[in-house]
Every structure is written in structure tokens, then in C-alpha cells.
Design an enzyme around this catalytic site. Structure first.
Site, PDB file in Angstrom:
ATOM      1  N   ASP A  76       0.905  -1.068   0.039  1.00 50.36           N
ATOM      2  CA  ASP A  76       0.035  -0.077  -0.043  1.00 50.36           C
ATOM      3  C   ASP A  76       1.062   1.362  -0.016  1.00 50.36           C
ATOM      4  O   ASP A  76       2.100   1.177   0.088  1.00 50.36           O
ATOM      5  CB  ASP A  76      -1.047  -0.065   1.208  1.00 50.36           C
ATOM      6  CG  ASP A  76      -0.178  -0.331   2.577  1.00 50.36           C
ATOM      7  OD1 ASP A  76       0.914   0.205   2.659  1.00 50.36           O
ATOM      8  OD2 ASP A  76      -0.817  -1.167   3.479  1.00 50.36           O
ATOM      9  N   ASP A  78       1.573   5.397   1.441  1.00 53.26           N
ATOM     10  CA  ASP A  78       1.535   6.421   2.444  1.00 53.26           C
ATOM     11  C   ASP A  78       1.979   7.536   1.871  1.00 53.26           C
ATOM     12  O   ASP A  78       2.839   7.521   0.825  1.00 53.26           O
ATOM     13  CB  ASP A  78       2.212   6.100   3.630  1.00 53.26           C
ATOM     14  CG  ASP A  78       1.610   4.912   4.326  1.00 53.26           C
ATOM     15  OD1 ASP A  78       0.573   4.605   4.523  1.00 53.26           O
ATOM     16  OD2 ASP A  78       2.503   4.097   5.017  1.00 53.26           O
ATOM     17  N   ASP A 152      11.420   5.445  12.121  1.00 53.94           N
ATOM     18  CA  ASP A 152      12.380   4.358  12.888  1.00 53.94           C
ATOM     19  C   ASP A 152      13.589   4.249  12.205  1.00 53.94           C
ATOM     20  O   ASP A 152      14.770   4.479  12.771  1.00 53.94           O
ATOM     21  CB  ASP A 152      11.374   3.003  13.269  1.00 53.94           C
ATOM     22  CG  ASP A 152      10.571   2.479  12.105  1.00 53.94           C
ATOM     23  OD1 ASP A 152      10.854   3.134  11.181  1.00 53.94           O
ATOM     24  OD2 ASP A 152      10.009   1.506  12.343  1.00 53.94           O
TER      25      ASP A 152
END
Ligand code: ATP
Ligand code: MG
Length: 454
Positions: A76, A78, A152
Site C-alpha cells: 500500500d 502512504d 524508525d
């Protein structure tokens, strides 16, 4: 060859410092990252275009950019932008704002749903944390540089602009990816304390992308693994599902073990990693799940959980039978007890629990190979899953292969062959059982040899 050459060129003159100073990103051209705009989904491209035409910044971000550079098709997309959720919402007719704490916008384009987030700020001294340093709220808008710094790993902090086909890279992520290294943005211990789930993400992403954990990323894991106990169970469960259905579950489990992350994590994971009896069975199940995921086939959580917990059920069932309980009621009791123990800690939904039981409950019925019972079993809606499960049991050595082979032949054979395959009936035993094993639930019908529901 080219990749090797690239790596050598990139490594040259490269400092070992993990991050470039935020605020001064590298702008990486197509030739170095290889993402042509056509490789990006139409919906993601359109969303960026619309936002940019309205004067905002907009980039594909995170896992999708990382995966495209690594040659993996993203699950997907973002999008990160400097537009506020309200501004995003007003630009797309088919969109809605979701989330209360930190609002994001779901933008629908064709069949795709794009997740659009406004750049978020990094934590500061005022950020709410629990007693162990875990960040409780993370909901302040910030600059693009800040947004990159709160992510991260360096490979997850890449921003792709489909317009210019460039990647904006604040933290050396493209080079790290090409050198197959997973490096933390900032100080790993502090980042694990903020969010212990990052330890699991490190293992999963490294397995998925074939990366080596940077020593600084790997070293603190063993010591800080206990912090995972403070993470809300629902979040851990989500992460575990991601791990088990990543297509790299076998590799993940291997790495979890090596990094000392398997103790006390979740009861289910303990079951997977610490049962000598069931280990072969579980690893076979994970390998077949990996193969299915990689082939783009559907995978059912019910089936996988049924395999993960089977040896728990077997142990419990055997103990009950040894105490003199009747086999089928004992199986039902064992199933319920094992599922109850898991339900306390895990978010196994009722539906998944139902799927799990459907598979377990059909297992004893494979032993019945006389009369009409085998034909009735074939008609069960969950026959296929239950049969696959039986094959795994045989492959793991729990059962004789002969039984699985018999069913393999029986389910596709013509009528005469089937008739010839049936075993002689033992009438007396059957009649006696009929009167003793009264089903206590509808599912009990399925396993009761004398049942005549179909
Ligand atoms: P995948 O989708 O393959 O599981 P992903 O990296 O895209 O991997 P997501 O959970 O979709 O994982 O997160 C999207 C992005 O959000 C990440 O790439 C990363 O930049 C950021 N992110 C996700 N989880 C964290 C976290 N725990 N701490 C910091 N940043 C995170
Ligand atoms: Mg993602």
C-alpha cells in the site's frame, strides 16, 4: 554487477555516522534509486499531483519507497504532506478524516485507498511517556525534516516525488538500503524505549528485505526485550500478524530466536518457539504460509492459529483421555481450554476462534474410514482446510502418511474405487458409542461418529 558497482561507489567516502544532519537532505536522482514514476500506483501519483497543484508539498513515503527501491511491489502507499487534514479533505471528494489523536486522511482513488498524513513533529521533553519511556502521544504537526527524524529506520524515512522522480533522503536511507543494512534513526536504545515494537519491526523488516541489522540496532535488543511487555496487547497482536503473514515468517522466527526476542513476548509466540514436540509441525505450517503469501494466494488466520496451537490441544486432550474422559467430549474441552488461555492475552476474534475449531474438530473424523462417514466428511465446508491440516500432521511425523494418502486418493476417486477403499464396519462398537456420546453443541455433531446431521 551494476548493483555491486553502485554499492562500492556509494560506500566510498561514506562516514559510518548513521544520519545526516536533519534539515539538509540529499536529493537523490532517478539513476541512483531507480523508481520511475510509472512504478508508483496511479492513485498515489494522482494524490501527490493534486496536493502539489494546490501548492502543498506531497511525497510517497515510508515502506512503499523502501520496497520499490528493493524491487518489491508495495502492499500500500502512504503519502506525507504539509497540508493539514482539513486541507487534504477539501481537495478530494472521496476522502475522509480518520483517527482522533493524530488525524490522517484516507483518500480513495479508483480501488485504492491512500493514507495521507501531515508531517509530524519529533518528541521533546514535554512528550507524554509511561514509566519506561514509552511515548504515549505523538500528535503534533511538524516540518518535513522533523517528520523524517521521528521515523524508525533510515530506510523507512525516504520521500519520493513522482513529479521530479527524486527521493529526498535525510538520513542516508538509500545508501543503507543498497548496502543491505538496517540502521536506526537516532540512538537505538532511546528509540526502543520510546516504542518497543520497533524491536519486532527491526526483525521483520530485516527478514523481509534481506537486511543485516546494524550492530547498534541489534545489540540492545536482548536486554530491552522485556519492555515489549508494556506494549498494549492489541498492538502487539497486529504486529505479530504482520510478522506471521509477511511471507517471511520462518526467517522472522529464526531471527527472533537469535535475538532473544521470543521469551514472554506473547503466549502464542512462546508456543511457537518453545514446544519441541510441535516445532516441526509449526515450522512446516509457517513455511507453507510463506509460500502461499509469496504466491499471492489467500491465507487464513484461523488456519495458521489452528496449526500454532494444535500441539497445545493435543497435549491437553491426551491428558484428559488418560484421566478416562471420553475422546470427543475431551477434545472439545481441550480446545476450549487452550483457546480460553489465548483469549485472555490475545485479540483472537470469535470468528477466528470458530474457524480454528472447525479445523480441529474434523481431525478425529479422518480416522473413520467405514460406512457413510467418509462421504459425509467430504461434504463438510471446511474439508479442504481440515485435509491440508491432516497432511501437515502426517508430514511432521505425528501421523502415519498412510492416512493422509488414503484421503488424498479417496476425495478424487470414482464411486467404485471409494467403495473398495472403505474399511469394514464394526457395528457393535458403533452402536454403543451412539448412545454414549451425546453431542453437547452443534459442533459436537461434527465429531461424533454416530451423528447424522448431513
Ligand atoms: P510494511 O507496510 O511493509 O509492514 P512499513 O514500514 O510501511 O512496513 P507501516 O506500519 O506501514 O510499516 O508504517 C509506515 C511508515 O511509518 C514506516 O515506513 C515508518 O516510516 C513509519 N513507522 C511505522 N511504525 C513506526 C514506529 N513504530 N516508529 C517510527 N516510525 C514508524
Ligand atoms: Mg506500510
Amino acid at each position: 554487477m551494476i548493483v555491486k558497482l553502485l554499492r562500492r561507489v556509494l560506500r566510498r567516502g561514506e562516514p559510518s555516522a548513521p544520519t545526516a544532519a536533519p534539515g539538509k537532505p540529499a536529493v537523490i536522482p532517478l539513476a541512483r534509486h531507480g523508481i520511475h514514476r510509472e512504478m508508483v500506483s496511479t492513485g498515489a501519483r494522482r494524490t501527490c499531483e493534486t496536493l502539489q497543484q494546490a501548492g502543498f508539498k506531497a511525497y510517497v513515503v515510508g515502506g512503499a519507497v523502501r520496497d520499490l527501491i528493493a524491487g518489491i511491489v508495495p502492499k500500500d502507499y502512504d503519502i506525507a504532506t504539509d497540508a493539514t487534514p482539513e486541507q487534504v479533505r477539501s481537495l478530494f471528494r472521496r476522502s475522509r478524516i480518520i483517527g482522533r489523536r493524530f488525524q490522517i486522511v484516507h483518500v480513495m482513488q479508483g480501488g485504492e485507498t491512500l493514507e495521507v498524513s501531515t508531517f509530524r513533529a519529533v518528541h521533546d521533553a514535554g512528550t507524554a511517556k509511561d514509566a519506561h519511556g514509552r511515548v504515549l502521544r505523538d500528535n503534533v504537526f511538524g516540518s518535513m525534516a522533523e517528520d523524517s527524524a521521528r521515523r524508525d529506520f533510515t530506510v523507512n524515512a525516504l520521500y519520493y516525488d513522482p513529479g521530479s522522480q527524486t527521493v529526498i533522503d535525510y538520513h542516508h536511507g538509500v545508501a543503507d538500503l543498497q548496502q543491505k543494512t538496517l540502521r536506526m534513526i537516532g540512538e537505538p536504545r532511546a528509540r526502543y524505549r520510546e516504542d518497543p515494537v520497533r524491536m519486532l519491526r527491526a526483525v521483520r523488516l530485516a527478514a523481509k528485505l534481506g537486511l543485516v541489522l546494524d550492530p547498534a540496532v541489534r545489540a540492545p535488543i536482548r536486554e530491552l526485550a522485556v519492555l515489549i511487555e508494556n506494549v498494549p496487547v492489541a498492538r502487539l497482536f497486529d504486529e505479530m500478524l504482520k510478522l506471521l503473514f509477511s511471507g517471511h515468517a520462518v526467517e522472522c522466527v529464526k531471527r527472533l530466536r537469535e535475538d532473544g526476542l521470543h521469551h514472554g513476548l506473547l503466549p502464542l509466540l512462546d508456543v511457537i518457539l518453545e514446544q519441541p514436540l510441535g516445532e516441526k509441525f509449526v515450522m512446516l505450517a509457517l513455511a507453507s504460509t510463506d509460500a502461499r503469501v509469496r504466491a499471492g494466494k489467500s491465507v487464513s488466520p484461523g488456519y495458521l492459529f489452528a496449526t500454532l496451537l494444535w500441539h497445545e490441544v493435543l497435549g491437553n486432550w491426551e491428558a484428559r483421555k488418560a484421566r478416562g474422559e471420553l475422546p470427543i467430549p475431551a477434545l472439545h474441552e481441550a480446545m476450549d481450554e487452550v483457546l480460553d488461555i489465548q483469549a485472555e492475552k490475545l485479540a483472537i476474534t470469535r470468528r477466528i476462534a470458530g474457524d480454528i475449531k472447525d479445523i480441529w474438530v474434523l481431525q478425529p473424523r479422518f480416522e473413520k474410514r467405514s460406512g457413510k462417514l467418509p462421504f459425509r466428511l467430504l461434504e463438510q465446508p471446511r474439508f479442504r482446510a481440515a485435509f491440508d491440516f491432516l497432511v501437515l500432521r502426517a508430514e511432521s511425523g505425528e501421523l502415519d502418511h498412510e492416512l493422509a494418502t488414503w484421503w488424498q486418493v479417496f476425495q478424487t476417486a470414482d464411486e467404485d474405487t471409494c467403495a473398495a477403499m472403505l474399511r469394514p464396519e464394526s457395528g457393535v462398537k458403533k452402536r454403543r458409542r451412539r448412545s454414549r456420546t451425546k453431542p453437547s453443541s452443534t459442533q459436537g455433531d461434527d465429531t461424533t461418529p454416530a451423528s447424522s446431521i448431513d
